[in-house]
Design an enzyme around this catalytic site. Sequence first.
Site, PDB file in Angstrom:
ATOM      1  N   HIS A  81       0.640  -1.264   0.014  1.00 15.20           N
ATOM      2  CA  HIS A  81       0.017  -0.083   0.081  1.00 15.20           C
ATOM      3  C   HIS A  81       0.932   1.237   0.102  1.00 15.20           C
ATOM      4  O   HIS A  81       0.370   2.289   0.096  1.00 15.20           O
ATOM      5  CB  HIS A  81      -1.048  -0.075   1.226  1.00 15.20           C
ATOM      6  CG  HIS A  81      -0.697   0.459   2.535  1.00 15.20           C
ATOM      7  ND1 HIS A  81      -0.195  -0.502   3.278  1.00 15.20           N
ATOM      8  CD2 HIS A  81      -0.323   1.495   3.104  1.00 15.20           C
ATOM      9  CE1 HIS A  81       0.432  -0.179   4.531  1.00 15.20           C
ATOM     10  NE2 HIS A  81       0.518   1.289   4.454  1.00 15.20           N
ATOM     11  N   ASP A 103       0.241  -7.342   1.795  1.00 19.25           N
ATOM     12  CA  ASP A 103       0.571  -6.125   1.694  1.00 19.25           C
ATOM     13  C   ASP A 103       1.925  -6.258   1.682  1.00 19.25           C
ATOM     14  O   ASP A 103       2.963  -5.808   2.757  1.00 19.25           O
ATOM     15  CB  ASP A 103       0.068  -5.466   3.102  1.00 19.25           C
ATOM     16  CG  ASP A 103       0.125  -4.001   2.719  1.00 19.25           C
ATOM     17  OD1 ASP A 103       0.623  -3.514   1.762  1.00 19.25           O
ATOM     18  OD2 ASP A 103      -0.236  -3.298   3.732  1.00 19.25           O
ATOM     19  N   GLY A 146       2.821   6.316   8.911  1.00 20.23           N
ATOM     20  CA  GLY A 146       4.070   6.567   8.602  1.00 20.23           C
ATOM     21  C   GLY A 146       5.028   5.479   8.801  1.00 20.23           C
ATOM     22  O   GLY A 146       6.143   5.468   8.311  1.00 20.23           O
ATOM     23  N   SER A 176       4.270   2.226   8.204  1.00 18.96           N
ATOM     24  CA  SER A 176       4.025   1.274   7.161  1.00 18.96           C
ATOM     25  C   SER A 176       5.341   0.996   6.244  1.00 18.96           C
ATOM     26  O   SER A 176       6.055   1.923   5.960  1.00 18.96           O
ATOM     27  CB  SER A 176       2.859   1.741   5.917  1.00 18.96           C
ATOM     28  OG  SER A 176       1.473   1.492   6.631  1.00 18.96           O
ATOM     29  N   GLY A 177       5.326  -0.275   5.930  1.00 24.50           N
ATOM     30  CA  GLY A 177       6.384  -0.759   5.038  1.00 24.50           C
ATOM     31  C   GLY A 177       7.702  -1.312   5.933  1.00 24.50           C
ATOM     32  O   GLY A 177       8.489  -1.918   5.656  1.00 24.50           O
TER      33      GLY A 177
END
Length: 336
Positions: free
Chosen positions: A72, A120, A214, A216-217
């Site tokens: 995402h 994801d 922020g 995420s990932g």
Amino acid sequence: MAALAVWILFMCTVFTESEAQDCGVAPLNTRIVGGVNASAGSWPWQVSIHYNGAHICGGTLISDQWVLTAAHCIITSTLDLWTLYFGIVTQSGPNPNQVTRTVSQTIVNSNYNNPKFNNDIALMKLSSSITINNYIRPICLAGNSSQFYSSTPCWATGWGRLRSDQPLVAYNILQEVQIPVVGPKECSCDYTQDVNITDQMICAGQPNKGTCQGDSGGPLQCKQGSVWVQAGISSFGPQPCALAGYPSGFARVSAFQSWITNQVFGTNVGFVTFNSSGINQDDSYVCSSTTANQNQTSTTTQKQTSASETTTTSSATVPELSFTLISAICALFTQN
Ligand SMILES: *[C@@H]1O[C@H](CO)[C@@H](O)[C@H](O)[C@H]1NC(C)=O
Ligand SMILES: *[C@@H]1O[C@H](CO)[C@@H](O)[C@H](O)[C@H]1NC(C)=O
Ligand SMILES: *[C@@H]1O[C@H](CO)[C@@H](O)[C@H](O)[C@H]1NC(C)=O
Ligand SMILES: *[C@@H]1O[C@H](CO)[C@@H](O)[C@H](O)[C@H]1NC(C)=O
Ligand SMILES: *[C@@H]1O[C@H](CO)[C@@H](O)[C@H](O)[C@H]1NC(C)=O
């Protein structure tokens, strides 16, 4: 001729062994427990992904050419809008160990968001390979027979917001927080029908500790011996962040060993089997009215942080609960 063949094999053996041993080692990570601000070199695989000049997501270095992140986070196919920052601690700088790279390719898992939030995971290829040093190193990835029993202590890291009511910009200093794994049965009970917890997800967190917009990932990482193994990729969570009863959601890295291996074909990525011992409390976990979030709306404490240990603040207002992906940009969309 025969001698030459032996020599090449020998070289290859040495090369792959040293490559495999090199992942997941952070020579400068001396932290034991607690704390908020990360120090330089503690998480040398942590990447700050900038979109159009601003931090949007975290990522991890998994080889000298590839960064792992969340699907995402890949909000554009225009490659020159991305810049990857390695070896940094603060967004504002100065960062003496900073190295940047542009991106030559992005790969998003084709099953992303099927069902909601599932798969994801994405990869970014560096425009040119990066030099490994004590501040920039690859993490090991959890191999497909890894086990993460409930309560396994792991760490989440990122520049995400410290609280849901803070501005939607990255926090300046990289944050780290220790959070326990929450097994899939318990996590499914927690999220009920709002998010179906699949085999491609892993949950971790506790009240007041978790991920926020922020983050995420970025990684959920767990230490085995002297080696750090990435268990998860920050994906989703409750809004407000780190609300009691809703652990943070991550893509389960071990479910994607084949996918990752196929995408980075020819690149040496270190997969390590993470083992758990003893009894997995999640095996006997049963949803009940006292464990599921039946009384969530009566919660009167606003509980939220990112990878931090901000003190709980009491609030008379009950926050409106929703579930979101946690890149900075998604928060912009969901809050308005
Ligand atoms: C983290 O760094 C900020 C800025 O230097 C400082 O204000 C804060 O007190 C630090 N937090 C801790 C727990 O050391
Ligand atoms: C796990 O990974 C190994 C090594 O890539 C592969 O041979 C095996 O088929 C994988 N197992 C599953 C269940 O995906
Ligand atoms: C979760 O699965 C159930 C049963 O398959 C389905 O009814 C529900 O809509 C799903 N929820 C989400 C958020 O996908
Ligand atoms: C984890 O388990 C695997 C499979 O049983 C084993 O090969 C490996 O050595 C174990 N690793 C550690 C660090 O215990
Ligand atoms: C339900 O409410 C009680 C009383 O406020 C609280 O102690 C309990 O932790 C809550 N349960 C959940 C799952 O939030």
